[in-house]
Design a protein around this motif. Structure first.
Motif: not given
Length: 470
Positions: A241-263
């Motif tokens: 469950c922890l892994l699912i939460i961490y993956v979603l919280a950290s990876v979903l933004p890659y589908g909203y902003l570019s990696q450069d913008a996120l960095a």
């Protein structure tokens, strides 16, 4: 344990999840995006998730079969002697208070959203306020005030509601085309010319291991389960469950902003990403919850290092004054020493370009020492008891910790050796005070101490020469 008492598997699973989630999840995306694209991030989560699961299962097994060991650092002493117990316990102590430095940085950055004076979290006003908070919490704990159940409930709500809201909204605004663009390629401006998958993978390890720091506390909750079998299953489900939460919280933004913008986004990243998703109220919503959650977690972690050195004093690994309690039942010497070291480190942050990442890396490197001993003792204990299933669990837990810290940055482990310099003296004083081994270090302890001192000196020289950046 009475089968009709204790936590059910569902309650235990929830406890594992809530006790492990800290402030790190709110900063994940920007920290990861600075070195890796979505593909390598997912690959790293798979490896780290497996390694942490092996560690949690090892802790669960040792707790059930060796319940007399008090504190996770006790396994090193039980398996490999007093000096190993000292090294593990001191590493755990270092990790605990270094984690508070990371809390301070995130707290100031969060306040910077509302009050620009603190923006960035590592200017003079931020250090002054963080110092006041640190000493204030030390005073509270020294007065014998402990974290109450009601307070823990509030802290948990403040962490989970903003987190789950962010994930739900992140799913709705997710754009597949954005996510798959440069899926394996690092286009972040922080990495000149890009980086291969292996380099990106390595850049994720320390950050991901940081958000699982404290998982040992979740594993210890299994002693309150209705049955041992339920404890094991709850540990596995909780980590997943922890892994699912961490993956979603950290990876979903890659589908909203570019990696450069996120960095390039300010920390705590989740606050500013959510503001971009839903408007100004979103940043305030995440910010308020995060501030309350950090203050609560910081209170708990103010008690943790003092409790650790107190247990070490009881095991005669440190002088008795580390465990001496005042009239309120609090170990004043340990609390004041820890607060003083946090104060020194807060001043260092004024000169660090990446204060938060530096603090979390040192915190993680310090606790890896403790986790390595856990894996090693699990291997030894299981081999002696001819339990090959648990042997292989311990083997993979040990292998993961050793390989991960090697790939993530051995220089952080070398820097941690500096923190062992006063500890070696205190260990020697304990042996002298308790007349252990004639009041002297054994030959092997002297050799180990020389090695630690040598690495500490080398790291100091490398920092002075600029070979190690802080």
């Amino acid at each position: 344990m009475d089968e009709n008492k204790g936590l059910s598997m569902g309650a235990l699973t929830a406890a594992v999840v809530t006790s492990s989630i800290g402030s790190g999840v709110f900063t994940l995306t920007s920290s990861l995006a600075g070195g890796a694209a979505a593909g390598p991030v997912l690959l790293a989560w798979l490896v780290v998730g497996f390694g942490i699961l092996m560690l949690a299962l090892s802790l669960n097994n040792l707790l059930q079969k060796n319940p007399e060991a008090e504190g996770v650092q006790a396994y090193a002493q039980a398996g490999f002697g007093n000096f190993a117990g000292f090294v593990s316990g001191w590493g755990y102590w270092l990790s605990a208070w270094l984690g508070n430095v990371a809390f301070a940085t995130v707290l100031m950055s969060s306040l910077g959203y509302f009050f620009p004076l603190f923006k960035g979290g590592q200017n003079v006003p931020s250090v002054i306020l963080a110092s006041v908070v640190s000493w204030g919490l030390t005073y509270i704990v020294n007065r014998g005030v402990e974290s109450a159940a009601a307070m823990n409930t509030i802290i948990t709500i403040c962490k989970l509601i903003p987190l789950f809201t962010f994930i739900v909204v992140g799913i709705f605004v997710f754009k597949g085309g954005m996510f798959t663009a440069h899926f394996w390629s690092n286009v972040s401006s922080g990495v000149a010319g890009g980086a291969n998958i292996w380099t990106q993978f390595k850049s994720c390890l320390m950050i991901m291991m940081w958000v699982f720091v404290g998982v040992e506390g979740a594993s210890m909750l299994s002693s309150r389960a209705k049955s041992k079998s339920e404890a094991g299953r709850a540990t596995i489900i909780g980590i997943i469950c922890l892994l699912i939460i961490y993956v979603l919280a950290s990876v979903l933004p890659y589908g909203y902003l570019s990696q450069d913008a996120l960095a390039k986004i300010n920390q705590p990243a989740m606050l500013y990403i959510f503001q971009d998703m839903v408007g100004t109220w979103g940043g305030a919503f995440i910010g308020v919850g995060l501030i309350i959650a950090i203050l609560g977690s910081w209170l708990s972690w103010t008690m943790l290092p003092a409790d650790t050195t107190m247990l070490m004093a009881e095991e005669k690994l440190l002088p008795a004054y580390f465990g001496k309690k005042n009239k309120n039942g609090a170990p004043t010497f340990s609390l004041v020493l820890t607060a003083a070291l946090i104060q020194i480190f807060l001043l260092v942050l004024l000169f660090s370009e990446e204060a938060y990442n530096f603090a979390l890396s040192l915190c993680t490197a310090a606790i890896v020492v403790c986790y390595i001993f856990v894996g090693a003792y699990q291997v030894k204990f299981s081999y002696q008891n001819k339990d090959m299933k648990q042997f292989w669990i311990g083997f993979f837990a040990l292998l993961f910790q050793v390989v991960a810290i090697t790939l993530a940055g051995l220089h952080f482990l070398m820097l941690v050796c500096i923190g062992y310099l006063p500890g070696i003296y205190f260990y020697y004083r304990a042996k002298k005070d308790y007349s252990l081994d004639g009041g002297k270090l054994t030959k092997m302890e002297i050799l180990y101490s020389i090695a630690i001192v040598a690495f500490a000196i080398i790291s100091i020289v490398m920092v002075a020469m600029g070979a190690i950046q802080i």
